[in-house]
Design a protein around this motif. Structure first.
Motif, PDB file in Angstrom:
ATOM      1  N   ILE B 141    -130.350 -78.487  -0.386  1.00  0.00           N
ATOM      2  CA  ILE B 141    -129.882 -77.530   0.895  1.00  0.00           C
ATOM      3  C   ILE B 141    -131.074 -76.404   1.515  1.00  0.00           C
ATOM      4  O   ILE B 141    -131.125 -75.690   2.252  1.00  0.00           O
ATOM      5  N   ARG B 142    -131.172 -75.979   0.523  1.00  0.00           N
ATOM      6  CA  ARG B 142    -132.438 -74.736   0.435  1.00  0.00           C
ATOM      7  C   ARG B 142    -133.365 -75.400   1.829  1.00  0.00           C
ATOM      8  O   ARG B 142    -133.823 -74.382   1.826  1.00  0.00           O
ATOM      9  N   GLU B 143    -133.921 -76.586   1.490  1.00  0.00           N
ATOM     10  CA  GLU B 143    -134.682 -76.536   2.255  1.00  0.00           C
ATOM     11  C   GLU B 143    -134.638 -76.663   3.803  1.00  0.00           C
ATOM     12  O   GLU B 143    -134.906 -75.970   4.647  1.00  0.00           O
ATOM     13  N   THR B 144    -133.084 -77.053   4.280  1.00  0.00           N
ATOM     14  CA  THR B 144    -132.589 -77.299   5.915  1.00  0.00           C
ATOM     15  C   THR B 144    -131.873 -75.122   5.605  1.00  0.00           C
ATOM     16  O   THR B 144    -132.650 -75.154   6.861  1.00  0.00           O
ATOM     17  N   GLN B 145    -131.886 -74.716   5.025  1.00  0.00           N
ATOM     18  CA  GLN B 145    -131.961 -72.816   4.920  1.00  0.00           C
ATOM     19  C   GLN B 145    -133.206 -72.490   5.492  1.00  0.00           C
ATOM     20  O   GLN B 145    -133.085 -71.885   6.318  1.00  0.00           O
ATOM     21  N   LEU B 146    -134.333 -73.047   4.980  1.00  0.00           N
ATOM     22  CA  LEU B 146    -135.622 -72.543   5.213  1.00  0.00           C
ATOM     23  C   LEU B 146    -135.969 -72.736   6.497  1.00  0.00           C
ATOM     24  O   LEU B 146    -137.116 -72.112   7.289  1.00  0.00           O
ATOM     25  N   ILE B 147    -136.029 -73.933   6.843  1.00  0.00           N
ATOM     26  CA  ILE B 147    -136.365 -74.888   8.086  1.00  0.00           C
ATOM     27  C   ILE B 147    -135.567 -73.806   9.374  1.00  0.00           C
ATOM     28  O   ILE B 147    -136.288 -73.403  10.332  1.00  0.00           O
ATOM     29  N   ALA B 148    -134.617 -73.622   8.879  1.00  0.00           N
ATOM     30  CA  ALA B 148    -134.013 -72.597  10.293  1.00  0.00           C
ATOM     31  C   ALA B 148    -133.910 -71.485  10.279  1.00  0.00           C
ATOM     32  O   ALA B 148    -134.187 -70.924  11.623  1.00  0.00           O
ATOM     33  N   GLU B 149    -134.501 -70.935   9.072  1.00  0.00           N
ATOM     34  CA  GLU B 149    -134.838 -69.554   8.928  1.00  0.00           C
ATOM     35  C   GLU B 149    -136.061 -69.572  10.037  1.00  0.00           C
ATOM     36  O   GLU B 149    -136.788 -68.562  10.301  1.00  0.00           O
ATOM     37  N   LEU B 153    -142.997 -72.503   9.416  1.00  0.00           N
ATOM     38  CA  LEU B 153    -143.435 -72.986   8.230  1.00  0.00           C
ATOM     39  C   LEU B 153    -143.842 -74.029   7.709  1.00  0.00           C
ATOM     40  O   LEU B 153    -143.598 -75.126   6.844  1.00  0.00           O
ATOM     41  N   PHE B 154    -142.570 -74.653   8.827  1.00  0.00           N
ATOM     42  CA  PHE B 154    -142.302 -76.072   8.860  1.00  0.00           C
ATOM     43  C   PHE B 154    -142.812 -76.754   9.871  1.00  0.00           C
ATOM     44  O   PHE B 154    -142.273 -77.845  10.203  1.00  0.00           O
ATOM     45  N   PRO B 155    -144.174 -76.904  10.119  1.00  0.00           N
ATOM     46  CA  PRO B 155    -144.248 -77.756  11.441  1.00  0.00           C
ATOM     47  C   PRO B 155    -144.203 -79.189  11.490  1.00  0.00           C
ATOM     48  O   PRO B 155    -143.605 -79.722  12.194  1.00  0.00           O
ATOM     49  N   GLU B 156    -144.222 -79.738  10.397  1.00  0.00           N
ATOM     50  CA  GLU B 156    -144.004 -81.267   9.960  1.00  0.00           C
ATOM     51  C   GLU B 156    -142.350 -81.694   9.484  1.00  0.00           C
ATOM     52  O   GLU B 156    -142.741 -83.240   8.933  1.00  0.00           O
ATOM     53  N   GLY B 157    -141.692 -80.925   9.597  1.00  0.00           N
ATOM     54  CA  GLY B 157    -140.436 -81.505   8.935  1.00  0.00           C
ATOM     55  C   GLY B 157    -140.456 -80.513   7.470  1.00  0.00           C
ATOM     56  O   GLY B 157    -140.928 -80.440   7.238  1.00  0.00           O
TER      57      GLY B 157
END
Lengths: 275, 286, 250
Positions: B141-149, B153-157
């Motif tokens: 959940i947190r990773e999904t939120q961070l990727i959306a924000e 910071l997550f160039p490779e998903g």
């Protein structure tokens, strides 16, 4: 054919805190119980009754001597297929229902679940626990626990039933019921080894008794034989009118005899009142 | 006419069914124990607090921190639970004398011991599985939120390896399985729950630091210290071996061969301790 | 000997035998997992004398939180200018959680920049830069900081920031431009190196009088720099290239 229970020269020592010292709990005990007998094991606390029972159940290893059930040594796990045991003050998992417990122990005795359920239901009914069989054990009274303990001891249909203080903490009616259950087992041809402090209970139920003290066998034999003192110098006189009784007492005393009055036991009175 | 004796010595072979029955009941008992629920709540609370504490963590990335914190909770509370639960299930029954009734049935001591171990392990597995899944879910959940924000910071998903997080749970179960088997062994000797628990906690700490003794064994100079370290290193199982949280928190790949070897290692140790427990308990007088 | 004692010795011997038999498997699994040594952590732990609660939490696996707590405790010692406690806590924090560069970088900065000044009162601070004794003190702490970063680099071999920080210390504290240049170049060669590392490398080359090399480096560097990223500072790099070209008459 082999005796139901055979104990030969059983000795059990326990180590005590002092190095090299040992406490002898049972000392060269030998006795045998025939098939179908109700046998009473009597003795004060620390006389070696529980140790003897534990040795029969294979929970303790004898220092010397041996015990067997129908010729099968008690050290063998398979011997316990022939044994049912009710411990003193039984304690069972409080979260289980009475029926669940009996099924559990039945399955441990090798019964299929359906068989254990059928047998458990029958036993609980027979022992007056039919209404409480779905109830959690935590809610059971002491008497109910004792009956449940009987049910778990009998669920595997053992040939020999060992009962350690089955009436401890049970009211006189409960004790009488347990007595009837024991007699029923005898009628069914089972052998019962009974340890009890309630001597009247032992007297009325047992064919033979053994009295232990400090691990040694003091005496052993048929109840009637042990209680008859040979010269029959005491007499029980009943059915006389008040006037004849007074005259008889005077006659006895003039001849140098003694007369003591027998009153009802509290147990007799209690049972009478509840009839 | 020949008369066949009515009673013959019955034959009774070793039965897994009896051990399983005892295990099922031990498990039912375990999940009703108050401290089981208490530790579960405590572990979840400690885990939830990582969301508060993450503010503290200078520079460390948030997901790594949450993962690290979750692994920490599992490891700490899981070990405490294992020691207390195993002792309670095994020795509690002996102290309450229920074991007498049970062992007066045609039940082998080894069936009883294995049953208690099975019960403890099912309860521990529930604990580890719940916390591992909760951790994986929270991270996801947190990773999904961070990727959306901040997608840059997550160039490779996604960076977290969720398969490895589940494997952490499995490795952890192995570690607790070895610890529980070792505690069972102490229980077969111990007469008091306090002693068994104390020994359990001691070997937990010892096993956690066993690899330090191994290093010292190789590095130390004198014969006496070498022998001392070798003794400790060989005597205790290496619990640190199962700690793969570091790698997972950093999102690094873990070799499958490592998992396989650790599994063999864990199973060997658990089987050894259980076998010795069987022998030791079979000689115990009740 | 009684049977219980024999049984105990038998179990002990069997456990040792099992330990011996599984040693290879244990080592091999540990290598596959790439597990690191904890000996340093334990040494640092004994030096810093953590409370029992902290040790238990550490044992349980709460590394980040314990490392942060240690860092906060270090901060108090830093404010009191308590040399021993600050140093032991920096070492402890890095050994408890060696995976994050923060503790390595900031620890080294405290050692190299702050600690030398603690040797003098505020009024005498100048002596650090003007006297031979002052220079020796700076050098001593720079060495200490470099030693810490060296360890950090061995723990995080792919981290360019640690190498860059070593370069900064070599340059600013030890005036060793040659060594600083080597370190910046090594850091620049790493995949995640920040753009400023390349610029500093060129600066260090220039300061050594190696302008041709600096120009060549900057010309090569600018080719790959993204125009739209602020941190890449493409206009600044281009300006420096022009300046060097002018100075070299190219």
């Amino acid at each position: 054919m082999a005796n139901a229970i055979e104990i030969a020269g059983l000795t059990k020592d326990f180590p005590v805190a002092v190095k090299g010292k040992r406490l002898r709990a049972v000392d060269d005990l030998s006795l045998s119980v025939g098939e179908g007998e109700v046998y009473g094991l009597l003795g004060p606390n620390g006389s070696g009754k529980s140790t003897t029972i534990k040795a029969l159940l294979g929970l303790l290893k004898p220092t010397k001597g041996s015990c067997s059930v129908f010729g099968s040594p008690c050290s063998e796990v398979s011997t316990r297929l022939m044994l049912g045991y009710l411990p003193e003050a039984p304690y069972f998992p409080r979260f289980m229902s009475g029926l669940e417990l009996v099924i559990y122990f039945g399955e441990l005795c090798g019964l299929k679940k359906s068989e254990a359920e059928e047998r458990g239901t029958e036993l609980l009914e027979e022992l007056g626990l039919a209404g409480a069989r779905e109830q959690r054990i935590g809610t059971y009274s002491k008497g109910m626990l004792q009956r449940l303990g009987m049910a778990q001891a009998l669920v595997g249909d053992p040939k020999v039933v060992i009962l350690d203080e089955p009436t401890a903490g049970v009211d006189p009616i409960g004790a009488r019921d347990i007595g009837q259950i024991i007699l029923r087992q005898k009628e069914m041809g089972k052998t019962v080894l009974l340890c009890s402090h309630l001597l009247s209970h032992v007297e009325s139920l047992c064919d033979r008794v053994a009295i232990l003290n400090r691990g040694k066998l003091m005496t052993e034999g048929r109840v009637e034989d042990l209680l008859s003192d040979g010269d029959a110098s005491g007499l029980l006189i009943e059915g006389l009118s008040e006037e004849k009784r007074v005259r008889l007492i005077a006659e006895v005393e003039s001849n140098g005899g003694r007369v003591s009055k027998r009153s009802k036991s509290l147990s007799d009175l209690f049972m009478e009142q509840l009839k | 006419m020949t008369h066949t004796p009515e009673f013959e010595t019955p034959n009774l072979s070793w039965s897994f069914r009896r051990a399983w029955l005892i295990g099922q009941n031990a498990f039912r008992e375990a999940i009703r124990m108050k401290f089981f629920a208490a530790l579960m709540v405590l572990a979840l609370a400690a885990f939830a607090s990582s969301f508060v504490f993450r503010e503290f963590n200078f520079g460390a990335s948030e997901l790594k921190f949450i993962a690290d914190f979750g692994f920490g909770g599992l490891s700490l509370f899981g070990s405490i639970l294992t020691v207390i639960l195993t002792v309670q299930l095994f020795l509690g029954e002996i102290e309450h004398r229920t074991a007498l009734t049970l062992l007066a049935k045609p039940v082998r001591r080894s069936e009883y011991t294995l049953g208690k171990y099975i019960g403890a392990m099912i309860a521990i597995a529930c604990f580890v599985a719940s916390l591992t899944l909760a951790l994986a879910l929270a991270l996801w959940i947190r990773e999904t939120q961070l990727i959306a924000e901040s997608p840059d910071l997550f160039p490779e998903g996604r960076v977290m390896r969720y398969g490895d997080i589940l494997m952490f749970g499995v490795m952890h179960m192995l570690r607790l399985g070895v610890l529980s088997a070792l505690v069972v062994l102490f229980c077969t000797y111990a007469t008091s729950t306090m002693f068994a628990m104390l020994m359990g906690f001691l070997v937990w700490i010892g096993g956690q630091l066993q690899h330090v003794a191994t290093e010292a064994w190789v590095a130390s100079g004198t014969v006496v210290s070498k022998l001392g370290y070798a003794f400790v290193s060989l005597l205790l199982p290496n619990f640190h071996l199962f700690d793969i949280g570091d790698k997972i928190a950093l999102g690094e790949a873990i070799a499958l061969s490592g998992y396989a070897k650790a599994m063999i290692y864990g199973l060997l140790y658990a089987s050894f301790y259980l076998t010795v427990s069987f022998i030791s308990f079979s000689k115990r007088e009740l | 000997m009684n049977s219980k004692r024999i049984q105990f010795i038998g179990i002990l011997a069997a456990a040792l035998l099992l330990g011996w038999a599984t040693r290879g498997l244990e080592q091999s699994a540990s290598e596959d997992f790439g597990q690191s040594s904890d000996t340093e952590k334990l040494e640092a732990l004994t030096q810093a004398r953590l409370s029992q609660g902290m040790s238990l939490a550490l044992l349980g696996g709460y590394r980040p939180i314990v490392a942060n707590m240690v860092w906060i405790a270090m901060d108090g010692a830093w404010m009191r200018r308590d040399f021993d406690t600050t140093l032991s806590h920096i070492k402890l924090a890095t050994s408890i959680d060696p995976r994050h560069e923060f503790f390595w970088l900031n620890g080294a900065r405290i050692i190299a920049n702050d600690m030398p000044t603690w040797r003098y009162s505020y009024e005498e601070m100048d002596r650090l830069h003007t006297t031979i004794e002052g220079r020796m003190i700076k050098d001593e702490f720079a060495e200490e900081a470099l030693e810490l970063l060296e360890k950090g680099s061995s723990r995080l071999p792919e981290n360019p920031l640690i190498l860059a920080e070593m370069g900064v210390i070599e340059w600013r504290k030890k005036d060793n431009l040659q060594r600083a240049g080597d370190l910046f170049l090594k850091a620049w060669g790493m995949p995640d190196a920040p753009y400023y590392v390349g610029r500093i490398y060129a600066e260090v080359l220039e300061r050594q009088g190696r302008r041709e090399e600096a120009l060549a480096f900057l010309r090569e560097m600018v080719i790959d720099l993204p125009e739209n990223e602020l941190e890449a500072m493409v206009p600044v790099v281009r300006e420096r290239i022009r300046r060097l070209e002018r100075a070299l008459g190219k």
